[in-house]
Design a protein around this motif. Structure first.
Motif, PDB file in Angstrom:
ATOM      1  N   GLY A   7      11.562  -9.353 -12.668  1.00 33.55           N
ATOM      2  CA  GLY A   7      10.106  -9.571 -12.464  1.00 33.55           C
ATOM      3  C   GLY A   7       9.478  -8.529 -11.576  1.00 33.55           C
ATOM      4  O   GLY A   7       9.955  -7.372 -11.632  1.00 33.55           O
ATOM      5  N   LYS A   8       8.129  -8.699 -11.129  1.00 28.77           N
ATOM      6  CA  LYS A   8       7.811  -7.658 -10.293  1.00 28.77           C
ATOM      7  C   LYS A   8       7.817  -8.190  -8.797  1.00 28.77           C
ATOM      8  O   LYS A   8       7.708  -9.475  -8.362  1.00 28.77           O
ATOM      9  CB  LYS A   8       5.921  -7.727 -10.535  1.00 28.77           C
ATOM     10  N   PHE A   9       7.947  -7.267  -7.977  1.00 28.37           N
ATOM     11  CA  PHE A   9       8.179  -7.393  -6.540  1.00 28.37           C
ATOM     12  C   PHE A   9       7.038  -6.677  -5.736  1.00 28.37           C
ATOM     13  O   PHE A   9       6.818  -5.398  -5.861  1.00 28.37           O
ATOM     14  CB  PHE A   9       9.661  -7.210  -6.102  1.00 28.37           C
ATOM     15  N   PHE A  10       6.372  -7.411  -4.901  1.00 29.39           N
ATOM     16  CA  PHE A  10       5.660  -6.890  -3.969  1.00 29.39           C
ATOM     17  C   PHE A  10       5.912  -7.165  -2.558  1.00 29.39           C
ATOM     18  O   PHE A  10       6.239  -8.358  -2.043  1.00 29.39           O
ATOM     19  CB  PHE A  10       3.886  -7.493  -4.307  1.00 29.39           C
ATOM     20  N   LEU A  11       5.511  -5.980  -1.523  1.00 24.31           N
ATOM     21  CA  LEU A  11       5.688  -6.252  -0.038  1.00 24.31           C
ATOM     22  C   LEU A  11       4.438  -6.403   0.555  1.00 24.31           C
ATOM     23  O   LEU A  11       3.382  -5.793   0.358  1.00 24.31           O
ATOM     24  CB  LEU A  11       6.395  -5.032   0.456  1.00 24.31           C
ATOM     25  N   MET A  12       4.594  -7.193   1.654  1.00 22.82           N
ATOM     26  CA  MET A  12       3.238  -7.552   2.462  1.00 22.82           C
ATOM     27  C   MET A  12       3.886  -7.404   3.869  1.00 22.82           C
ATOM     28  O   MET A  12       5.048  -7.870   4.217  1.00 22.82           O
ATOM     29  CB  MET A  12       2.530  -8.652   2.298  1.00 22.82           C
ATOM     30  N   SER A  13       2.845  -6.666   4.759  1.00 20.40           N
ATOM     31  CA  SER A  13       3.386  -6.335   6.181  1.00 20.40           C
ATOM     32  C   SER A  13       2.077  -6.454   7.018  1.00 20.40           C
ATOM     33  O   SER A  13       1.133  -5.848   6.770  1.00 20.40           O
ATOM     34  CB  SER A  13       4.144  -5.229   6.500  1.00 20.40           C
ATOM     35  N   SER A  14       2.238  -6.947   8.278  1.00 20.57           N
ATOM     36  CA  SER A  14       1.305  -6.818   9.197  1.00 20.57           C
ATOM     37  C   SER A  14       1.491  -5.413   9.956  1.00 20.57           C
ATOM     38  O   SER A  14       0.772  -5.068  10.873  1.00 20.57           O
ATOM     39  CB  SER A  14       1.231  -8.074  10.178  1.00 20.57           C
ATOM     40  N   SER A  15       2.656  -4.939   9.872  1.00 22.72           N
ATOM     41  CA  SER A  15       3.361  -3.795  10.696  1.00 22.72           C
ATOM     42  C   SER A  15       2.318  -2.485  10.078  1.00 22.72           C
ATOM     43  O   SER A  15       2.084  -2.402   8.735  1.00 22.72           O
ATOM     44  CB  SER A  15       4.482  -3.453  10.122  1.00 22.72           C
ATOM     45  N   ILE A  16       1.908  -1.830  11.086  1.00 21.20           N
ATOM     46  CA  ILE A  16       1.134  -0.431  10.720  1.00 21.20           C
ATOM     47  C   ILE A  16       2.355   0.811  10.485  1.00 21.20           C
ATOM     48  O   ILE A  16       1.849   1.788  10.672  1.00 21.20           O
ATOM     49  CB  ILE A  16       0.017  -0.181  11.622  1.00 21.20           C
ATOM     50  N   ILE A  17       3.386   0.384  10.702  1.00 20.02           N
ATOM     51  CA  ILE A  17       4.513   1.648  10.601  1.00 20.02           C
ATOM     52  C   ILE A  17       4.345   2.396   9.227  1.00 20.02           C
ATOM     53  O   ILE A  17       4.673   1.706   8.084  1.00 20.02           O
ATOM     54  CB  ILE A  17       5.965   1.182  11.057  1.00 20.02           C
ATOM     55  N   ASN A  18       4.067   3.548   9.215  1.00 18.31           N
ATOM     56  CA  ASN A  18       3.711   4.198   7.852  1.00 18.31           C
ATOM     57  C   ASN A  18       5.005   4.548   7.143  1.00 18.31           C
ATOM     58  O   ASN A  18       4.871   4.586   5.944  1.00 18.31           O
ATOM     59  CB  ASN A  18       3.193   5.656   8.095  1.00 18.31           C
ATOM     60  N   SER A  19       6.084   4.642   7.767  1.00 18.00           N
ATOM     61  CA  SER A  19       7.412   4.697   7.076  1.00 18.00           C
ATOM     62  C   SER A  19       7.822   3.590   6.237  1.00 18.00           C
ATOM     63  O   SER A  19       8.230   3.735   5.130  1.00 18.00           O
ATOM     64  CB  SER A  19       8.598   5.025   8.184  1.00 18.00           C
TER      65      SER A  19
END
Length: 122
Positions: free
Chosen positions: A80-92
């Motif tokens: 399927g399709k996999f998306f990430l979400m984060s409240s982190s602002i770490i650019n890496s």
């Protein structure tokens, strides 16, 4: 979301995020089957029987981080399709997500209606 992709799975260890996303997703009316998990192992077990799902996972999950979850998910035949979400602002984190062909997108939390529409139409 295509007819065959009617299942959206959300993995996040924050129950408040479950409530917020459930409300936003239901208001959009684009998903016929919506599942929430707060443990990566439970999501992996469920997804072993649903390899065509669309998955939105928080980056920081506690016991198992999203990268380990992603490896396990694809090792069990996920298509399927996999998306990430984060409240982190770490650019890496964003750079790593963008460089990984298994990741269909990276979004900042909380997800907006625009973000959800983009995910569901991918």
């Amino acid at each position: 979301m295509n007819q065959s992709d009617n299942l959206l799975v959300v993995l996040d260890d924050d129950k408040i995020m479950h409530l917020l996303l459930r409300k936003r997703i239901n208001l959009l009316g684009l998903v016929s089957d919506l599942k929430f998990f707060d443990q990566a192992s439970d999501a992996l077990n469920f997804l072993s029987e649903a390899p065509q799902a669309v998955v939105i996972s928080d980056l920081n999950l506690g016991v198992m981080e999203a990268w380990e979850f992603l490896d396990s998910l694809f090792n069990q035949g996920f298509q399927g399709k996999f998306f990430l979400m984060s409240s982190s602002i770490i650019n890496s984190d964003r750079v790593r997500a963008n460089a990984d062909p298994r990741v269909s997108g990276f979004f900042e939390k909380p997800l907006s209606e625009t973000d959800l529409i983009q995910i569901l139409q991918a």
